[in-house]
Design an enzyme around this catalytic site. Structure first.
Site, PDB file in Angstrom:
ATOM      1  N   ARG A   1      12.050   0.127   6.767  1.00 30.52           N
ATOM      2  CA  ARG A   1      12.683  -0.391   7.979  1.00 30.52           C
ATOM      3  C   ARG A   1      14.034  -1.034   7.709  1.00 30.52           C
ATOM      4  NH1 ARG A   1      12.364  -5.345  10.627  1.00 30.52           N
ATOM      5  NH2 ARG A   1      10.833  -6.092   9.117  1.00 30.52           N
TER       6      ARG A   1
ATOM      7  N   TRP B   1       0.827  -1.195   0.000  1.00 29.76           N
ATOM      8  CA  TRP B   1       0.000   0.000   0.000  1.00 29.76           C
ATOM      9  C   TRP B   1       0.867   1.252   0.000  1.00 29.76           C
ATOM     10  CZ3 TRP B   1      -3.617   2.063  -2.101  1.00 29.76           C
ATOM     11  CH2 TRP B   1      -4.600   2.888  -1.550  1.00 29.76           C
TER      12      TRP B   1
ATOM     13  N   GLY C   1     -11.087   3.214   0.952  1.00 28.91           N
ATOM     14  CA  GLY C   1     -11.203   2.675  -0.387  1.00 28.91           C
ATOM     15  C   GLY C   1     -12.574   2.972  -0.988  1.00 28.91           C
TER      16      GLY C   1
ATOM     17  N   GLU D   1      -4.784  -7.471   8.493  1.00 30.37           N
ATOM     18  CA  GLU D   1      -5.158  -6.587   9.585  1.00 30.37           C
ATOM     19  C   GLU D   1      -6.318  -7.130  10.425  1.00 30.37           C
ATOM     20  OE1 GLU D   1      -3.680  -4.125  10.772  1.00 30.37           O
ATOM     21  OE2 GLU D   1      -2.793  -2.799   9.277  1.00 30.37           O
TER      22      GLU D   1
ATOM     23  N   LYS E   1     -14.553  -4.100   8.265  1.00 25.96           N
ATOM     24  CA  LYS E   1     -14.737  -4.804   6.991  1.00 25.96           C
ATOM     25  C   LYS E   1     -13.654  -5.872   6.800  1.00 25.96           C
ATOM     26  CE  LYS E   1     -11.391  -2.375   4.686  1.00 25.96           C
ATOM     27  NZ  LYS E   1     -10.248  -2.900   3.909  1.00 25.96           N
TER      28      LYS E   1
ATOM     29  N   ASN F   1      -7.144 -10.296   3.729  1.00 29.61           N
ATOM     30  CA  ASN F   1      -7.961 -10.779   4.842  1.00 29.61           C
ATOM     31  C   ASN F   1      -8.845 -11.952   4.406  1.00 29.61           C
ATOM     32  OD1 ASN F   1      -7.552  -8.844   7.266  1.00 29.61           O
ATOM     33  ND2 ASN F   1      -7.701  -7.493   5.500  1.00 29.61           N
TER      34      ASN F   1
END
Length: 346
Positions: free
Chosen positions: A49, A29, A154, A299, A209, A274
Site C-alpha cells: 500500500r 504473512w 495452518g 483478526e 479459532k 489474537n
C-alpha cells in the site's frame, strides 16, 4: 478430504514453469508466503500500500516493517503500489491483507482483473460489515467462481516460516485440482502442504479459532492458569463444531490439522497476535490501547462481531463467543464476564 502428493510442473523442454503470482498485502504473512514461493521458479508482483515500502524493498530487499530478516529476491519479486499493475499478467492472486482492509485494498479492481485467475485467500477473518467469509465476497463482488478459489489453513505462524522451522499447511478448495496445484507451489524443504475440500468449513474454523485465542489471552491476562485454559479450549472445540455444522453441515474430521492444529497453535503460541491482544485486554487495556500497543491487526476483534451477528440466524449456544463479544463490544468487565463463563464450562 484428500491427502496431498508431490508433483512437478514444467514445459515440454523439461524446464520448470515460471509461475506468475500477485501477492496483495505487505504484512508478516504476505512476507512469509513470498519467502516460501521464492523457493520455486516464480515471478511475483508484490502489492504494497505504501510507496515508501515499495522503494525500501527495491533498494534494500527486505520488508521494512515485518519479518525484516527475510531477504527478498529482486530477480523474482517486483514490488509495486499499483494494484492493477500487480494483478496484470498473474495466473494466481494471493490475498494477504487483514480482513478489515480487504474492501478498500481491492477498491480499484474490477471483475475483469480476476478473470481466468486462481484466487487464494490467506485471510483468516470475515469481511466486516458484510458478515460473510472472504470467498463469498470474492464471488459476489468480483465474480470469482468457487472452483477457482482456495484458502490457506495452518497451523502455521509467519515468524516460524521466517526461521525455516518445519511447518504444515492445508490448501482448501472445492476443486481439489485447484487446491493441489497451489499446494505444489507451497511445498519446500521446510513446508509440507496438503489439500482438503471443505473450503467453507475450514474458512469458518479459521475465523473462530482467532476468537478462542482471544478468550485464552484474556484468561491468561486475568491470571487463570493452564488447567483452566485446557478446559476453555476443550469447550471451544465443541462450540466451534456446533456453529460450523449449523452454518455448513457436512461430515468433517475436526481432528485434522487444518482445524484442530490451527486452533491449538493460535490458542497457545506466543506468536499468536489474537492471544496477545486478549492478554492485554485481560490485563486491563482498552481495545484502543491494546491495538496501539500491538501495532498489528488481531483478526479476532472483527471476527467476533461478525460471528455474533451471523449467529442471530442460527441461534447456536456459544458462551465463549458471547463472552468475548460482551467484553470487546459491550465493555463488560473482563473479570466479571469470565467469572460468569467459567460456570458454563464442563
Amino acid at each position: 478430504m484428500s491427502k496431498a502428493h508431490n508433483s512437478g510442473t514444467g514445459d515440454e523442454s523439461g524446464h520448470a514453469a515460471v509461475h506468475r503470482i500477485a501477492v496483495i498485502g505487505a504484512g508478516s504473512w504476505a512476507t512469509a508466503i513470498i519467502k516460501i514461493l521464492c523457493e520455486k521458479q516464480v515471478h511475483i508482483n508484490w502489492w504494497m500500500r505504501k510507496a515508501e515500502d515499495v522503494e525500501h524493498v527495491k533498494t534494500l530487499h527486505h520488508n521494512p516493517r515485518y519479518l525484516t530478516d527475510i531477504e527478498i529476491d529482486p530477480r523474482k519479486v517486483k514490488p509495486t503500489d499499483d494494484l492493477i499493475k500487480a494483478l496484470h499478467g498473474a495466473d494466481t492472486v494471493i490475498l494477504a491483507v487483514p480482513s478489515a482492509f480487504l474492501v478498500p485494498s481491492l477498491s480499484g479492481a474490477t471483475s475483469g482483473d480476476f478473470t481466468g485467475k486462481t484466487v487464494i485467500s490467506a485471510i483468516k477473518g470475515m469481511v466486516p460489515g458484510e458478515n460473510i467469509p472472504v470467498t463469498d465476497y470474492l464471488e459476489q463482488s468480483y465474480g470469482v467462481q468457487p472452483n477457482k478459489m482456495a484458502v490457506i489453513a495452518g497451523p502455521c505462524h509467519a515468524e516460524e516460516i521466517a526461521l525455516e522451522r518445519l511447518s504444515y499447511l492445508t490448501i482448501c478448495g472445492t476443486d481439489l485440482e485447484t487446491a493441489e496445484a497451489f499446494a505444489a507451489q507451497m511445498r519446500c524443504r521446510y513446508v509440507k502442504a496438503g489439500t482438503n475440500d471443505d473450503l467453507y468449513g475450514v474458512e469458518f474454523y479459521s475465523v473462530m479459532k482467532n476468537i478462542v485465542a482471544m478468550a485464552c489471552g484474556i484468561c491468561h491476562g486475568l491470571n487463570y492458569g493452564d488447567n483452566f485454559q485446557a478446559v476453555l479450549v476443550a469447550n471451544a472445540i465443541r462450540e466451534i463444531k456446533r456453529f460450523v455444522d449449523a452454518a455448513y453441515p457436512r461430515h468433517r474430521d475436526l481432528n485434522h490439522s487444518a482445524y484442530m492444529g490451527d486452533l491449538l497453535v493460535t490458542a497457545y503460541s506466543l506468536f499468536s497476535r489474537n492471544r496477545t491482544f486478549g492478554n492485554l485486554i485481560g490485563r486491563g487495556y482498552s481495545v484502543t490501547a491494546a491495538q496501539a500497543e500491538m501495532n498489528m491487526i488481531a483478526e479476532g476483534y472483527y471476527a467476533v462481531r461478525s460471528i455474533h451477528d451471523i449467529n442471530s440466524r442460527h441461534h447456536v449456544h456459544m458462551p465463549i463467543v458471547q463472552a468475548v463479544y460482551s467484553i470487546l463490544y459491550e465493555k463488560v468487565s473482563a473479570r466479571q464476564e469470565i467469572e460468569k463463563l467459567r460456570d458454563l464450562l464442563a
